[in-house]
Design an enzyme around this catalytic site. Sequence first.
Site, PDB file in Angstrom:
ATOM      1  N   ASN A   1      -6.448  55.949  49.922  1.00  0.00           N
ATOM      2  CA  ASN A   1      -7.297  57.019  49.399  1.00  0.00           C
ATOM      3  C   ASN A   1      -8.752  56.566  49.323  1.00  0.00           C
ATOM      4  O   ASN A   1      -9.038  55.384  49.160  1.00  0.00           O
ATOM      5  CB  ASN A   1      -6.796  57.468  48.031  1.00  0.00           C
ATOM      6  CG  ASN A   1      -5.392  58.019  48.116  1.00  0.00           C
ATOM      7  OD1 ASN A   1      -4.955  58.409  49.195  1.00  0.00           O
ATOM      8  ND2 ASN A   1      -4.687  58.039  47.004  1.00  0.00           N
TER       9      ASN A   1
ATOM     10  N   HIS B   1      -9.094  52.534  53.791  1.00  0.00           N
ATOM     11  CA  HIS B   1      -9.825  53.498  54.626  1.00  0.00           C
ATOM     12  C   HIS B   1     -11.252  53.731  54.127  1.00  0.00           C
ATOM     13  O   HIS B   1     -11.832  54.783  54.375  1.00  0.00           O
ATOM     14  CB  HIS B   1      -9.056  54.824  54.698  1.00  0.00           C
ATOM     15  CG  HIS B   1      -7.771  54.712  55.462  1.00  0.00           C
ATOM     16  ND1 HIS B   1      -6.671  55.510  55.227  1.00  0.00           N
ATOM     17  CD2 HIS B   1      -7.400  53.872  56.464  1.00  0.00           C
ATOM     18  CE1 HIS B   1      -5.691  55.165  56.057  1.00  0.00           C
ATOM     19  NE2 HIS B   1      -6.105  54.172  56.810  1.00  0.00           N
TER      20      HIS B   1
ATOM     21  N   THR C   1       2.823  58.073  49.979  1.00  0.00           N
ATOM     22  CA  THR C   1       2.330  58.012  51.364  1.00  0.00           C
ATOM     23  C   THR C   1       3.432  58.461  52.327  1.00  0.00           C
ATOM     24  O   THR C   1       4.596  58.106  52.156  1.00  0.00           O
ATOM     25  CB  THR C   1       1.812  56.611  51.758  1.00  0.00           C
ATOM     26  OG1 THR C   1       1.425  56.632  53.135  1.00  0.00           O
ATOM     27  CG2 THR C   1       2.813  55.509  51.523  1.00  0.00           C
ATOM     28  N   SER C   2       3.026  59.256  53.311  1.00  0.00           N
ATOM     29  CA  SER C   2       3.996  59.719  54.305  1.00  0.00           C
ATOM     30  C   SER C   2       4.339  58.599  55.283  1.00  0.00           C
ATOM     31  O   SER C   2       5.241  58.734  56.093  1.00  0.00           O
ATOM     32  CB  SER C   2       3.450  60.932  55.059  1.00  0.00           C
ATOM     33  OG  SER C   2       2.232  60.598  55.685  1.00  0.00           O
TER      34      SER C   2
HETATM   35  P1  NAD Z   1      -0.217  62.169  53.615  1.00  0.00           P
HETATM   36  O1  NAD Z   1      -1.075  63.332  53.297  1.00  0.00           O
HETATM   37  O2  NAD Z   1       0.151  61.910  55.022  1.00  0.00           O
HETATM   38  O3  NAD Z   1       1.152  62.279  52.808  1.00  0.00           O
HETATM   39  C1  NAD Z   1       1.189  62.597  51.447  1.00  0.00           C
HETATM   40  C2  NAD Z   1       2.490  62.094  50.883  1.00  0.00           C
HETATM   41  O4  NAD Z   1       2.452  62.289  49.478  1.00  0.00           O
HETATM   42  C3  NAD Z   1       3.720  62.843  51.402  1.00  0.00           C
HETATM   43  O5  NAD Z   1       4.709  61.899  51.767  1.00  0.00           O
HETATM   44  C4  NAD Z   1       4.174  63.683  50.196  1.00  0.00           C
HETATM   45  O6  NAD Z   1       5.569  63.855  50.157  1.00  0.00           O
HETATM   46  C5  NAD Z   1       3.694  62.819  49.058  1.00  0.00           C
HETATM   47  N1  NAD Z   1       3.454  63.532  47.788  1.00  0.00           N
HETATM   48  C6  NAD Z   1       3.090  64.833  47.581  1.00  0.00           C
HETATM   49  N2  NAD Z   1       2.972  65.091  46.279  1.00  0.00           N
HETATM   50  C7  NAD Z   1       3.246  63.941  45.624  1.00  0.00           C
HETATM   51  C8  NAD Z   1       3.286  63.567  44.253  1.00  0.00           C
HETATM   52  N3  NAD Z   1       3.010  64.427  43.255  1.00  0.00           N
HETATM   53  N4  NAD Z   1       3.623  62.276  43.950  1.00  0.00           N
HETATM   54  C9  NAD Z   1       3.923  61.387  44.927  1.00  0.00           C
HETATM   55  N5  NAD Z   1       3.898  61.688  46.235  1.00  0.00           N
HETATM   56  C10 NAD Z   1       3.555  62.950  46.580  1.00  0.00           C
HETATM   57  O7  NAD Z   1      -0.909  60.920  52.947  1.00  0.00           O
HETATM   58  P2  NAD Z   1      -1.175  59.467  53.472  1.00  0.00           P
HETATM   59  O8  NAD Z   1       0.100  58.841  53.871  1.00  0.00           O
HETATM   60  O9  NAD Z   1      -2.000  58.825  52.430  1.00  0.00           O
HETATM   61  O10 NAD Z   1      -2.051  59.636  54.797  1.00  0.00           O
HETATM   62  C11 NAD Z   1      -3.119  60.539  54.869  1.00  0.00           C
HETATM   63  C12 NAD Z   1      -4.506  59.954  55.115  1.00  0.00           C
HETATM   64  O11 NAD Z   1      -5.440  60.881  54.584  1.00  0.00           O
HETATM   65  C13 NAD Z   1      -4.770  58.692  54.384  1.00  0.00           C
HETATM   66  O12 NAD Z   1      -5.170  57.794  55.332  1.00  0.00           O
HETATM   67  C14 NAD Z   1      -5.931  58.959  53.414  1.00  0.00           C
HETATM   68  O13 NAD Z   1      -7.021  58.118  53.744  1.00  0.00           O
HETATM   69  C15 NAD Z   1      -6.398  60.344  53.712  1.00  0.00           C
HETATM   70  N6  NAD Z   1      -6.482  61.238  52.511  1.00  0.00           N
HETATM   71  C16 NAD Z   1      -6.996  60.759  51.347  1.00  0.00           C
HETATM   72  C17 NAD Z   1      -7.062  61.570  50.230  1.00  0.00           C
HETATM   73  C18 NAD Z   1      -7.642  60.993  48.952  1.00  0.00           C
HETATM   74  O14 NAD Z   1      -8.521  60.146  49.006  1.00  0.00           O
HETATM   75  N7  NAD Z   1      -7.156  61.430  47.776  1.00  0.00           N
HETATM   76  C19 NAD Z   1      -6.587  62.878  50.292  1.00  0.00           C
HETATM   77  C20 NAD Z   1      -6.084  63.354  51.525  1.00  0.00           C
HETATM   78  C21 NAD Z   1      -6.024  62.497  52.617  1.00  0.00           C
END
Ligand code: NAD
Length: 248
Positions: free
Chosen positions: A103, A120, A189-190
């Site tokens: 994140n 990231h 994380t997915s």
């Molecule tokens: P992703 O969006 O691919 O997956 C999100 C995961 O979170 C899913 O597996 C989902 O089932 C799970 N999830 C949903 N609600 C949840 C909850 N309440 N508690 C626990 N898990 C929950 O995320 P990723 O794997 O981090 O990959 C996406 C990329 O996007 C990352 O590289 C990140 O840098 C970026 N990103 C960052 C942010 C942020 O900074 N908050 C937000 C969106 C995307």
Amino acid sequence: MADLIKKAAEDLAAAKMVIALTGAGASVESEIPPFRGKGGLWEKFDPMEVAHIDSFLRDPAKVWNLLIKDMKDLLDRAQPNDCHKGLAKLEELGKMQTVITQNIDGLHQLAGNTDVIEFHGTFAWQRCMDCNTHIETRRVDMIEIPPRCHCGGILRPNAVFFGEMIPQQALWRSRQAAIDCDLMLVIGTSAVVQPAALMPVVAKESGSKIIEINPESTPLTGNISDYLIKGPAGATMNAIVAQLEKMI
Ligand code: NAD
Ligand code: ZN
């Protein structure tokens, strides 16, 4: 579920070096939508395309308008949730060494974790694509899109777009932490974005236990992770920390 919470607390109590790998799901309860999964930005557009460096270079104004502006509004307001607070509590209890996060929202630091590897990069800063000046995001004037540096260069988040390299230091430190730990919590994380998703594999190969916390299963589930605690990050972390505090 209650059995797995107890098991996780026992595993934490027994572990000598614990680290966490967090993804967008860890910040969902702070009202920041993830990319994939229910309510994810994926439902609106393809983040792999919009958040790709080639898209940004082709049309920075479009990416600022579709993604970065909204991100700024969301992150300005976001506060740590019980997942961030639980990980900070584990550090306070001497049970958490390092958080590797995908994140870019800075919420782990805000909650109190002191060793956070931003795999990231960070959204807290923008940098000029011409002269590399760094400007705090909250100081960026959004009247003109894309915002520009005083030199006229276009500003971009100091974060990694899809298609870009991971900052060398973050990658190196994360690999080392994954090798050294004996328990890794993989939260929200997915596990499909590489090379972040490799860190649990590195940890597993080095003999670490892997506990996943996620409402959905992932490619790690049932093969790399020892077990999945199926649930939202905040409530799950609260339950684990409460159980652990009874034990130590
Ligand atoms: P992703 O969006 O691919 O997956 C999100 C995961 O979170 C899913 O597996 C989902 O089932 C799970 N999830 C949903 N609600 C949840 C909850 N309440 N508690 C626990 N898990 C929950 O995320 P990723 O794997 O981090 O990959 C996406 C990329 O996007 C990352 O590289 C990140 O840098 C970026 N990103 C960052 C942010 C942020 O900074 N908050 C937000 C969106 C995307
Ligand atoms: Zn500049």
